[in-house]
Every structure is written in structure tokens, then in C-alpha cells.
Write an enzyme that holds these catalytic residues in place. Structure first.
Site, short mmCIF file in Angstrom:
data_model
loop_
_atom_site.label_atom_id
_atom_site.label_comp_id
_atom_site.label_asym_id
_atom_site.label_seq_id
_atom_site.Cartn_x
_atom_site.Cartn_y
_atom_site.Cartn_z
N TYR A 186 -2.49 -6.94 11.10
CA TYR A 186 -2.58 -8.40 11.08
C TYR A 186 -3.87 -8.86 10.42
O TYR A 186 -4.76 -8.04 10.13
CB TYR A 186 -2.46 -8.97 12.49
N ARG A 243 -8.47 -6.58 2.77
CA ARG A 243 -8.46 -5.82 4.03
C ARG A 243 -7.04 -5.61 4.52
O ARG A 243 -6.69 -4.54 5.02
CB ARG A 243 -9.30 -6.54 5.09
N LYS A 284 -6.94 -3.00 10.93
CA LYS A 284 -6.72 -4.18 11.76
C LYS A 284 -5.30 -4.13 12.32
O LYS A 284 -4.39 -4.84 11.86
CB LYS A 284 -6.98 -5.47 10.95
N GLU A 291 -19.52 -3.06 17.95
CA GLU A 291 -19.02 -4.41 17.68
C GLU A 291 -18.54 -5.01 18.99
O GLU A 291 -18.57 -4.35 20.03
CB GLU A 291 -17.91 -4.38 16.62
N LEU A 350 -14.27 -2.53 12.74
CA LEU A 350 -13.54 -3.32 11.74
C LEU A 350 -14.53 -3.85 10.70
O LEU A 350 -15.57 -4.39 11.07
CB LEU A 350 -12.84 -4.50 12.44
N1 PDD Z 1 -10.79 -10.54 15.19
N2 PDD Z 1 -14.16 -6.71 15.03
C1 PDD Z 1 -12.99 -6.84 15.67
C2 PDD Z 1 -12.55 -5.74 16.60
C3 PDD Z 1 -12.19 -7.98 15.48
O1 PDD Z 1 -11.00 -8.09 16.11
C4 PDD Z 1 -12.65 -9.02 14.62
C5 PDD Z 1 -11.85 -10.27 14.36
C6 PDD Z 1 -13.89 -8.85 13.97
C7 PDD Z 1 -14.44 -9.87 13.02
O2 PDD Z 1 -13.70 -9.86 11.82
P1 PDD Z 1 -13.60 -11.14 10.87
O3 PDD Z 1 -15.00 -11.61 10.61
O4 PDD Z 1 -12.96 -10.63 9.64
O5 PDD Z 1 -12.79 -12.17 11.60
C8 PDD Z 1 -14.61 -7.68 14.20
C9 PDD Z 1 -9.89 -11.63 14.95
C10 PDD Z 1 -10.56 -12.96 14.72
C11 PDD Z 1 -8.83 -11.65 16.03
O6 PDD Z 1 -8.42 -10.57 16.42
O7 PDD Z 1 -8.39 -12.73 16.44
#
Ligand code: PDD
Length: 289
Positions: free
Chosen positions: A32, A51, A148, A180, A204
Site C-alpha cells: 500500500y 516506492r 510497505k 522508526e 521503511l
Molecule cells: N505510514 N515508517 C513506517 C513503519 C510507516 O508506516 C510510515 C508511514 C513511515 C513514514 O513514511 P512516509 O513519510 O512515506 O509516510 C515510516 C503511513 C502514513 C501509514 O501506514 O498510514
């Protein structure tokens, strides 16, 4: 709610149905993305689609759309969502076979593609000014956190454990290293230098993370990608968590202890301004940084 996208059609949410044998439902077999849109403009869309392509390739699901195809679908959802900011959720699963079997289905089973736009309410100013609280937790996820994947049970349990403890987010530690958040990327400020863990299978590759590094670079703020030991996290001057939906949030309490003086720090303040300026530029159709 405006229409959602499912397998080539735009439909009212109530009419968007997926078979119970869909492998997303049975196995969590899919990937996703979450992409914010400000003033009708999708933010860092190419980075998100890059990504997505990497996640699909890693789990061996064919990409159901080329880049222009994705852009058409996602922009339609954003346009239909109206003038406010929104975030687009999209997921691609390995599709629905006629039976449950761990092995991949035959090639005629096509991926299931779903996408929707939801209103995006960035944290109100006073919440940003207060900062967030986080709890350090052992990382119970798998060895490919760079994908992801929709298989988010560990992230769900970790986030809920943080919420149950009265905190906003879990910061995950593996082999003594802070990696993270359960749904966010991690930064610290130590000795005036912004630091974030390097990309790799343990975390991620956050799109917001990359933007924060680009903003630091373009404003001459020193930064480094390096391992962050748990002990260092605990004595950092500032801790931030970043994501597409929560932007750049300062962590002001870690395991109940104040971070710095317990208020968002001066480096965060600057970054929050740069990030806001970036969003404003995007709203008027400009690129940023
Ligand atoms: N999640 N690390 C993890 C485990 C995440 O699930 C996310 C984002 C990030 C930050 O990634 P980005 O800057 O590309 O949003 C880091 C999304 C927002 C979610 O699962 O809803």
C-alpha cells in the site's frame, strides 16, 4: 464520501466489494501507499509511486498501472474529494483465487486494486506546539520492513500498546538500535546535528524522511544518516517523528521523561517552518524544495 476506485471503476464506497478469498483478506498479501494532497496537488507523488513499484517488485506482484495510469486514478480521487487537503490510500493485493493456498495463484488471477481519498487534518498548531509522547518498544516486526506491506499486525499491536500506556507512538528498537515509529520515521538532534537511521531492510524508506533531509540540505542544516543507539535516543536534545499524515512532529516525552526541556526544540521549529513553506508552495502549484 466521494467515490472510491476499485479494479478500473469509480464507485460509491458502499458498492465497492472484494471477494472473501482475496489474498489481502486471507494472508495480508499486498502492499500500500498513503499520499497526501494539498490544495488538490498530490505531494511527492513520484517518490510514492517509486516506492510502490519497489514494494510490488519485492513481493512479486505485477504493477497494475503505469505511472500515467496511477496519476489519472489518484488525481481523479483528489479532484472528487473537493477543495480541502486529503490523503489518498491505495492498496494492491495479489487478488482472489478460487481456493486458499499459500503458493501464488495462477497468472490469470489479477491483482485487486483499491484506492480512496480521505480528508486530511494536519495536527492543530497547539498540538504541534505541545509535541507528542512516545514509548520505546522492542521491534517485533519481520526482516523486510522496507516493503510497505499491508501485513501490519505487529505495527497495530505496537501502536495500541503505546496508546494503552497513554502515549502517541511507539519507537521501535532492535539489536540496541532505534529504527522508526510504528507508522513514522525517526530523527534525533544531537550536538546540533540532525540524524536519522540509514535505509535498509529494517525500516521503511519514508518519503517525508527524504523531504526533511532535502530541506535540511537546502537550508544548510547539518544532517547525517547513521545508526542511533537506544541510549543516544534517550539523551537526544530533540526527537522527531515524520510521516505523510503527521508531517514533522516533535516528541517531547519519551517513556514519561521530558525530551530536552519538554518542549519542541529550536531545530524542529525551523524544520516545521520549512515544511509549512513547502506545502504552501505546492498549493500554488510550485515545486518544493
Ligand atoms: N505510514 N515508517 C513506517 C513503519 C510507516 O508506516 C510510515 C508511514 C513511515 C513514514 O513514511 P512516509 O513519510 O512515506 O509516510 C515510516 C503511513 C502514513 C501509514 O501506514 O498510514
Amino acid at each position: 464520501m466521494s467515490r472510491v476506485y476499485l479494479n478500473g471503476q469509480f464507485l460509491p464506497l458502499a458498492e465497492a466489494c472484494v471477494p472473501v478469498l482475496d489474498r489481502g483478506f486471507l494472508f495480508g498479501d499486498g502492499v500500500y501507499e498513503v499520499i497526501p494532497a494539498y490544495g488538490g496537488h498530490l505531494f511527492r507523488l513520484d517518490a510514492h509511486l517509486d516506492r510502490l513499484g519497489a514494494s510490488l517488485a519485492a513481493v512479486r506482484i505485477g504493477n497494475p498501472h503505469d505511472r500515467e495510469g496511477w496519476k489519472r486514478v489518484l488525481q481523479t480521487l483528489v479532484d472528487e474529494a473537493g477543495p480541502g487537503d486529503c490523503s489518498v490510500y491505495l492498496q494492491v493485493t495479489r487478488g482472489a483465487d478460487v481456493k486458499r493456498d499459500h503458493g501464488f495463484p495462477p497468472p490469470e488471477v489479477r491483482p485487486t486494486v483499491f484506492a480512496m481519498a480521505s480528508p486530511l487534518h494536519p495536527p492543530p498548531r497547539e498540538r504541534l506546539e505541545r509535541g507528542a509522547s512516545a514509548r520505546v518498544m522492542a521491534d517485533i516486526r519481520w526482516a523486510r520492513c522496507d516493503i510497505k506491506a499491508i501485513t501490519l499486525l505487529p505495527n497495530v499491536l505496537l501502536r495500541q500498546a503505546a496508546l494503552d500506556a497513554g502515549d502517541d507512538e511507539a519507537i521501535l528498537v532492535r539489536d540496541g538500535l532505534a529504527l522508526e515509529g510504528s507508522a513514522s520515521s525517526l530523527f534525533i538532534v544531537a550536538d546540533g546535528i540532525l540524524a536519522t537511521p540509514p535505509k535498509g531492510p529494517a525500516l521503511l524508506p519514508g518519503v517525508t524522511r527524504d523531504l526533511v533531509l532535502e530541506l535540511a540540505q537546502s537550508h544548510g542544516r547539518p544532517w547525517v544518516e547513521r545508526d542511533i543507539a537506544e541510549a543516544e535516543l534517550r539523551c537526544a536534545d530533540e526527537i522527531w517523528l515524520t510521516s505523510s499524515t503527521r508531517e514533522v512532529t516533535a516528541v517531547t516525552r519519551l517513556d514519561g521523561v521530558a525530551v530536552g526541556d519538554g518542549r519542541p526544540g529550536p531545530v524542529w521549529r525551523r524544520m516545521a517552518d520549512w515544511y509549512r513553506a513547502c506545502k504552501a508552495a505546492l498549493r500554488s502549484g510550485e515545486e518544493c524544495p
